[in-house]
Motif scaffolding. Structure first.
Motif, PDB file in Angstrom:
ATOM      1  N   ILE A 159      90.361  25.288  38.240  1.00  0.00           N
ATOM      2  CA  ILE A 159      89.843  24.842  38.744  1.00  0.00           C
ATOM      3  C   ILE A 159      89.809  25.286  40.410  1.00  0.00           C
ATOM      4  O   ILE A 159      90.014  25.241  41.146  1.00  0.00           O
ATOM      5  CB  ILE A 159      88.126  24.245  38.574  1.00  0.00           C
ATOM      6  CG1 ILE A 159      87.180  24.086  38.681  1.00  0.00           C
ATOM      7  CG2 ILE A 159      89.113  22.324  39.231  1.00  0.00           C
ATOM      8  CD1 ILE A 159      85.666  22.881  38.415  1.00  0.00           C
ATOM      9  N   MET A 182      79.368  25.229  36.929  1.00  0.00           N
ATOM     10  CA  MET A 182      80.285  25.383  36.559  1.00  0.00           C
ATOM     11  C   MET A 182      80.296  26.568  35.185  1.00  0.00           C
ATOM     12  O   MET A 182      79.637  25.717  35.177  1.00  0.00           O
ATOM     13  CB  MET A 182      81.011  24.508  35.423  1.00  0.00           C
ATOM     14  CG  MET A 182      82.787  24.387  36.192  1.00  0.00           C
ATOM     15  SD  MET A 182      83.405  23.052  35.185  1.00  0.00           S
ATOM     16  CE  MET A 182      83.163  21.949  36.718  1.00  0.00           C
ATOM     17  N   TYR A 216      88.635  27.659  35.548  1.00  0.00           N
ATOM     18  CA  TYR A 216      87.448  27.792  36.313  1.00  0.00           C
ATOM     19  C   TYR A 216      87.051  27.705  37.685  1.00  0.00           C
ATOM     20  O   TYR A 216      87.322  28.071  38.244  1.00  0.00           O
ATOM     21  CB  TYR A 216      86.421  26.380  36.097  1.00  0.00           C
ATOM     22  CG  TYR A 216      86.817  25.927  34.725  1.00  0.00           C
ATOM     23  CD1 TYR A 216      85.757  25.617  33.405  1.00  0.00           C
ATOM     24  CD2 TYR A 216      88.484  25.232  34.023  1.00  0.00           C
ATOM     25  CE1 TYR A 216      86.136  24.786  32.216  1.00  0.00           C
ATOM     26  CE2 TYR A 216      88.309  24.658  32.296  1.00  0.00           C
ATOM     27  CZ  TYR A 216      87.290  24.613  31.786  1.00  0.00           C
ATOM     28  OH  TYR A 216      87.281  24.119  30.678  1.00  0.00           O
ATOM     29  N   GLY A 218      84.392  26.644  40.611  1.00  0.00           N
ATOM     30  CA  GLY A 218      83.845  25.531  41.185  1.00  0.00           C
ATOM     31  C   GLY A 218      82.819  25.792  41.763  1.00  0.00           C
ATOM     32  O   GLY A 218      82.837  26.194  42.815  1.00  0.00           O
TER      33      GLY A 218
END
Length: 322
Positions: A159, A182, A216, A218
């Protein structure tokens, strides 16, 4: 020691700004000029107001190639090759590129991951700085790869903060999108996987395991957290011993037996690594600052190595902690 005459090309963005914040205080660096087409004629503090009182430099769109000992390229991906073709620097100039353009070690560039390529970097004139996710993943897994422990697919999640998307706004980097949110992007197909596999192939001949990477976005500005795991029959004590031995000479990568958190690394050039054995898996966590160890800090680390300086020069930075 005579100061190293240095230029930054593309100094108005996030990575360019971080380079400025480090280099204006670097004891061995003299910033000769900072380049930006979009900000030409404006003061550096107009684009980076936090540098007020630290520099009076003015952005220029002119490129001087003679008399420069080192140049950092903070250009968008895909532009560095063309820039160097139209602005050839003398062969003795150290060029450190922060884009993806030369990470395949083309055109005489050395891949600038100090924990693996330190001796090559020390004699290099052209250095390709690693990507941010690539740095976090490689430092999480390099000791295990070198030891031959990875014989199956590796599951990785990572992330990153919004600064990883660069300064130009896009739908997924706006505050209203990122806040309390997210999302996944480039599933199993992130551009950094190519350079990661290149390094892993260097550490272990014929390495061909899949890196199943889930990136991901964040809801925070900076930092990267990596979680990676693979089947493992050893103990955590064995893993810690191998990791500490691998990083015994690394000035910025630290193996912690205690649980770690991302803020330990944010605002520093550190990578902090923690291992844990659970359910027959070796789980490795790593934390870095995407703009420092993942970009500009590592670029200055490479600068220090290339000029025979103390590796930590200009990089004794404190984490935000809380």
């Amino acid at each position: 020691m005579k100061k190293i005459k240095t230029a930054i090309i593309g100094a108005a963005g996030y990575t360019g700004g971080e380079l400025l914040r480090i280099l204006v205080h670097h004891p061995n660096c003299e910033l000769v000029y900072v380049h930006s087409n979009s900000q030409k004629g404006k003061g550096v503090t107009d684009a980076h107001p936090d540098l007020i009182g630290d520099t009076d430099l003015i952005f220029t769109d002119k490129v001087e190639t003679e008399g420069i000992d080192a140049v950092f390229l903070g250009l968008p991906h895909g532009e560095a090759k063309g820039f160097l073709e139209t602005h050839p620097f003398p062969k003795e100039t150290v060029i450190i590129d922060l884009s993806t353009d030369f990470r395949d070690e083309s055109n005489g560039f050395i891949y600038g991951l100090p924990e693996v390529n330190k001796s090559k970097i020390q004699s290099a004139k052209k250095i390709a700085n690693p990507g941010c996710f690539a740095t976090g993943i490689q430092l999480a897994l390099a000791p295990a790869i070198a030891k031959g422990w990875v014989k199956n697919d590796v599951h990785i999640s990572g992330i990153t903060g919004s600064t990883g998307a660069g300064k130009k706004l896009s739908e997924t980097s706006h505050f209203s999108y990122r806040s309390s949110n997210m999302s996944v992007y480039k599933l199993f197909n992130h551009q950094h996987l190519k350079e990661i596999k290149q390094t892993f192939g260097q550490l272990q001949n014929e390495f061909d395991q899949n890196l199943l990477f889930v990136p991901y976005r964040g809801n925070f500005p900076r930092g990267i957290w990596i979680t990676a795991y693979f089947p493992f029959s050893g103990t955590n004590e064995e893993a810690i011993q191998v990791y500490r031995e691998f990083y015994k000479d690394a000035r910025f990568t630290h193996v912690s037996e205690k649980d770690i958190d991302m803020k330990q690394a944010v605002n520093t050039n550190k990578c902090i690594v923690h291992t844990q054995v659970e359910n027959g898996q070796l789980v490795v966590y790593s934390a870095i600052d995407n703009l420092l160890k993942g970009a500009s800090g590592q670029a200055v680390q490479n600068f220090n190595l290339a000029f025979g300086l103390e590796e930590t020069s200009g990089l004794n930075l404190k984490s935000i902690a809380f």
